[in-house]
Design a protein around this motif. Structure first.
Motif: not given
Length: 216
Positions: A18-35
């Motif tokens: 696969e050229p992409v892994n959705p697991a990492w795409e999700i993680a990097r999109a949320l990186d730095g957010e505050a919860l």
């Protein structure tokens, strides 16, 4: 690095052609957010037996997280699948990204047969469904690198009081286009659903007690 509490969110590099892994795409999109006063820190894991646990251990030592959620791609699944149990078996149908293909090998020699997640998985599933996200409790994380990481994560944090677990993610639509008939969810839906899953994990003291098992 700042001293605010951390949520460690991991995702794998692409594997299996696969050229992409959705697991990492999700993680990097949320990186730095505050919860809820904690900051999400994303780390990418190699899809390699052994090396993935080394990277995970370094991330745990670096971040000293209050919560850990590992994400993994599971082509063929149709929802956010929150895993209940990790088993002490590596049995790879395909080779990992380093060419290793263990068969009937333990994740940890002499380790327990299994570890349960410490996340409030039924409450998380109920909250996700109430918000309109497809979700379920899964009884098997497989025997590839996802289960390998899930088992290693639970072993590393056993007795620490840090909640941790694993969630499988379906294909993205562009992946499903190459695998006719396979389900998928848009990346934006997966990002928002994962954010909500983390919020539910942070805010839920006691898990729900309701039927959620499987017959087969």
């Amino acid at each position: 690095m700042s001293n605010d509490p951390k949520i460690l969110l991991t995702g794998f590099e692409p594997f299996g052609g696969e050229p992409v892994n959705p697991a990492w795409e999700i993680a990097r999109a949320l990186d730095g957010e505050a919860l809820d006063g904690a900051r999400i820190v994303a780390r990418r894991l190699p899809c390699v037996f052994g090396a993935a646990l080394d990277t995970l251990a370094a991330a745990i030592a670096e971040t000293r997280p209050r919560l850990v959620l590992a994400l993994g791609q599971a082509g063929g699944r149709c929802d956010l699948s929150i895993e209940r149990v990790a088993i002490n078996v590596d049995d790879a149908r395909i080779a990992d990204n380093a060419g290793a293909q263990p068969v009937d090998a333990p994740v940890l020699v002499g380790g327990p047969a299994a570890y349960f997640t410490t996340l409030p998985i039924k409450a998380m599933v109920a909250g996700l469904r109430a918000a309109g996200y497809p979700a379920s409790v899964s009884q098997s994380a497989g025997t590839f690198v996802c289960n390998h990481v899930f088992y290693g994560l639970q072993h590393a944090l056993a007795g620490s009081g840090v909640r941790s677990g694993f969630m499988h993610i379906p294909y993205l639509p562009e992946q499903a286009a190459r695998h006719p008939g396979q389900p998928s969810l848009p990346l934006a839906t997966l990002i928002d659903g994962t954010r909500l899953a983390l919020e539910l994990a942070l805010r839920t003291e006691q898990d729900l007690r309701e039927p959620g098992g499987a017959i087969s």
